[in-house]
Design an enzyme around this catalytic site. Structure first.
Site, short mmCIF file in Angstrom:
data_model
loop_
_atom_site.label_atom_id
_atom_site.label_comp_id
_atom_site.label_asym_id
_atom_site.label_seq_id
_atom_site.Cartn_x
_atom_site.Cartn_y
_atom_site.Cartn_z
N CYS A 333 0.78 -1.24 0.00
CA CYS A 333 0.00 0.00 0.00
C CYS A 333 0.82 1.29 0.00
CB CYS A 333 -1.02 -0.01 1.13
SG CYS A 333 -0.64 -1.05 2.53
N ARG A 362 7.43 -11.00 5.11
CA ARG A 362 7.10 -10.79 6.52
C ARG A 362 7.88 -11.79 7.36
NH1 ARG A 362 0.50 -9.79 6.08
NH2 ARG A 362 0.67 -8.04 4.62
N GLN A 380 0.84 -11.09 -3.57
CA GLN A 380 -0.59 -10.82 -3.45
C GLN A 380 -1.16 -10.29 -4.76
OE1 GLN A 380 -0.33 -7.98 -0.13
NE2 GLN A 380 -1.61 -9.37 1.06
N ASP A 382 -2.75 -7.73 -5.25
CA ASP A 382 -3.06 -6.57 -4.44
C ASP A 382 -3.63 -5.44 -5.30
OD1 ASP A 382 -3.24 -5.42 -2.01
OD2 ASP A 382 -1.10 -5.25 -1.64
N HIS A 384 -5.39 -1.23 -4.90
CA HIS A 384 -5.76 -0.09 -4.06
C HIS A 384 -6.58 0.88 -4.91
CE1 HIS A 384 -2.33 -1.77 -1.84
NE2 HIS A 384 -3.06 -1.43 -0.80
N LYS A 464 -12.57 -3.87 7.74
CA LYS A 464 -12.45 -4.61 6.49
C LYS A 464 -13.55 -5.66 6.36
CE LYS A 464 -9.01 -7.72 8.56
NZ LYS A 464 -7.70 -8.38 8.41
N HIS A 510 -8.12 -0.78 0.32
CA HIS A 510 -7.18 -1.88 0.11
C HIS A 510 -8.01 -3.13 -0.24
CE1 HIS A 510 -4.02 0.22 2.69
NE2 HIS A 510 -5.13 0.84 3.03
#
Length: 635
Positions: A333, A362, A380, A382, A384, A464, A510
């Site tokens: 992000c 991570r 991911q 991912d 946004h 979320k 997100h």
């Protein structure tokens, strides 16, 4: 008079304080016998709990999810009771409820054996048959410390010593066994009839590797034997479907100590990855996303401004160069905000949707790593969305519809939707959180779907929506998310020019549909037991030559399949055809195409499905049409 309001709205009045059990008895003897606990004004309590005020009350039985949790909690204590009877020198520590069961940690001089587990389970059954009352009492903290130290239960004494002085300590006694616990518990051990001990594992005291290694006994408990049998069947099926086992058997991937928590993808495994990624890339393109790519390593100051350094640092890999601190990105992000910030944005550009197959790292604890399901390096799908507050609801509605369609394509049709609400440690004020949470509720309401709310489980920057997929053997997997973030754009200086020429901070949504591609592929492997549908299978067909005379023809068929866009290979080994069929069946390929002299002369192939069905001779054109139809249908 005390008024008790029941779940159906009926009100019962009592002249004096009344226990949960007595309320149940006033309704009927059957309910009093079935009662496991009560729920008074939303709080689960023992049946001995005395209600001394007007209140709402639900009687919990084994038909209630909270009643089943009480059964499991009480069975954990029954386990500790049995261990202390059989192994008096063992020290008890903690024993919480977990999904589908419970565990209890013990300190003991030698490892527990399978024979020990059988003996403990048998003693638990004996204690349950005694139907001993489970009685709650309270004790001042310092007295409780001395009490447990006097019994030689040093771990319990340490736990109690960490509790604030003015907080009363609740104890539960059943027979000769007494334990520290907040409760609630079943009224007597006779309520605990269906349980099984599963395994023993190691666990550090208080989760700290510097402390003693304890022995953790896992168990499961249910209301009915049929439910236990179904659970054990699921466990057996899960072991057969273990993605790590399938990864080796089908030659898809492996992990090793040189890169802990990171995946080595083999050609066939990477083929599955590409099918998932390219499918999701088309979803991006079809729904207005622009694909971007952000750097892997970003300066510490960015992570401080975003709030990740303060809230997530222990899970980040960090490095230093030229006296500057950097972090390998644990999420995508902040990088997307910097891309948004690279130009002057107008309200006319919003909503602006970015998508990235972003690699993240991570620093997960080594003990938490699990095949490709829980890793340190993952990618991911991912995305946004930068939008105005007024656009949140429409974007969430659109995302929900796309996400559910994607899950159907991958074979997941049972999806539970949940909203994770504000956690205790968070950014922003309550008014902002109210607006964010209401936007998610309104979006789901517009979609006409039901949802469950999860208090305290949101991200530190916003609430979320979570999508939980149920697989073919009934397990639930948390997968996609849609998160509303009023915090990070402002913290990182994002703004756009509004219609009135003022500078405004956008809202950031997100979103991910499959989430970690590694984990999602692991889910797919276990959902399908490795037998992936045709469109996802790394190899869709194998052509088996009966004799060497058919080798050239087999290669011709392979070439035609590949030219048509299908993934195929030939098996030309000098082995008997039945041997080849059996061996290739273990690879779980959708189709086996067998060719010999007869097929070569007729310009056909003999077609067998993965399930062993013999479809007979088929022309190449007919075969290609079948494959195209099946691929398009994503069956």
């Amino acid at each position: 008079m005390i008024s008790i309001t029941l779940p159906d709205g009926a009100v019962r009045q009592f002249p004096a304080p009344v226990s949960v059990h007595d309320v149940a008895a006033s309704i009927g003897p059957g309910l009093a016998k079935a009662a496991l606990a009560g729920k008074v004004d939303g709080k689960v309590v023992d049946t001995s709990y005395v209600v001394d005020r007007d209140a709402k009350l639900a009687i919990l039985t084994d038909k209630d999810a909270e009643g089943l949790e009480v059964i499991r909690h009480s069975t954990a204590h029954l386990l500790a009771y049995a261990v202390k009877e059989l192994f008096p020198d063992a020290q008890v520590t903690i024993g919480p409820v977990i999904e589908d069961g419970f565990y209890y940690d013990f300190s003991y001089q030698r490892p527990f054996t399978p024979e020990d587990l059988a003996a403990i389970e048998a003693r638990m059954a004996e204690l349950a048959r005694k139907d001993e009352p489970v009685v709650r009492s309270e004790m001042p903290r310092d007295d409780a410390v001395k009490f447990f130290e006097g019994m030689g239960e040093h771990y319990k004494a340490e736990i109690i010593a960490s509790i604030p002085t003015n907080e009363p300590i609740s104890l539960y006694r059943e027979g000769a066994f007494i334990d520290l616990c907040r409760g609630p518990h079943v009224p007597s051990t006779g309520k605990l009839k269906v349980f099984k001990l599963m395994k023993v594992a190691g666990a550090y005291w208080r989760g700290d590797s510097r402390n003693e290694m304890l022995q953790r006994i896992y168990g499961t408990a249910w209301a009915k034997k049929e439910e236990l049998d179904a659970y054990l069947h699921r466990i057996e099926e899960a072991e057969k479907r273990d993605h790590r086992k399938l990864g080796r058997q089908l030659d898809l991937f492996h992990t090793q100590d040189e890169a802990p928590g990171m995946v080595f993808w083999h050609p066939k495994g990477w083929s599955i990855w590409q099918q998932v990624e390219q499918y999701m890339r088309r979803i991006y393109q079809d729904h207005g996303y622009q694909e971007v790519k952000a750097p892997q390593i970003l300066d510490r100051t960015l992570w401080e401004r975003s709030g990740h350094w303060q809230n997530f640092k222990d899970n980040m890999f960090t490095t230093e160069s030229e006296k500057r601190d950097f972090a390998v990105k644990p999420m995508n992000c902040p990088g997307h905000v910097l891309i948004f910030n690279a130009g002057l944005r107008s309200y006319r550009e919003l909503p602006l949707r970015y998508g990235e197959f972003g690699a993240c790292h991570r620093n997960e604890p080594s003990g938490a790593l699990h095949g490709i399901m829980r890793v340190r390096a993952f990618t991911q799908d991912d995305g946004h969305i930068f939008c105005t507050e007024e656009q949140i609801q429409s974007e969430c509605v659109a995302f929900n519809r796309v996400a559910l369609a994607v899950y159907r394509d991958f074979g997941f049709t049972d999806v539970a939707i949940k909203i994770a609400l504000r956690p205790e440690q968070r950014l922003g004020d309550d008014a902002t959180w109210d607006r964010a949470e209401d936007a998610l509720r309104n979006a789901l309401r517009e979609c006409g779907v039901a949802w469950q709310e999860l208090p305290g489980e949101g991200a530190f920057y916003g609430p979320k929506i979570e999508y939980h997929l149920k697989d073919s053997i009934g397990r639930s997997w948390q997968c996609g998310t849609m998160q509303v973030d009023f915090q990070m754009p402002g913290r990182l200086g994002a703004e756009y020019v509004a219609a009135d020429d003022t500078r405004q901070v956008p809202v950031m949504l997100h979103r991910a549909i499959v989430g970690s591609l590694e984990r999602f592929i692991g889910m797919l492997l276990e959902h399908y037991a490795g037998a992936l549908p045709l469109w996802l299978a790394p190899q869709q067909a194998v052509v088996l030559a009966i004799t060497d005379r058919s080798a050239v023809y087999a290669q011709k068929i392979v070439g035609a399949l590949r030219a048509a866009g299908f993934r195929a290979a030939a098996d030309l080994r000098n082995e008997k055809i039945n041997y080849k069929i059996r061996e290739q069946s273990l690879q779980k390929l959708p189709y086996q195409l067998i060719v010999g002299d007869k097929e070569q002369q007729a310009d056909t192939v003999a077609v067998r499905t993965r399930g062993g069905e013999d479809l007979g001779a088929m022309s190449l054109d007919a075969l290609l049409e079948r494959l195209r139809t099946e691929t398009a249908d994503r069956r």
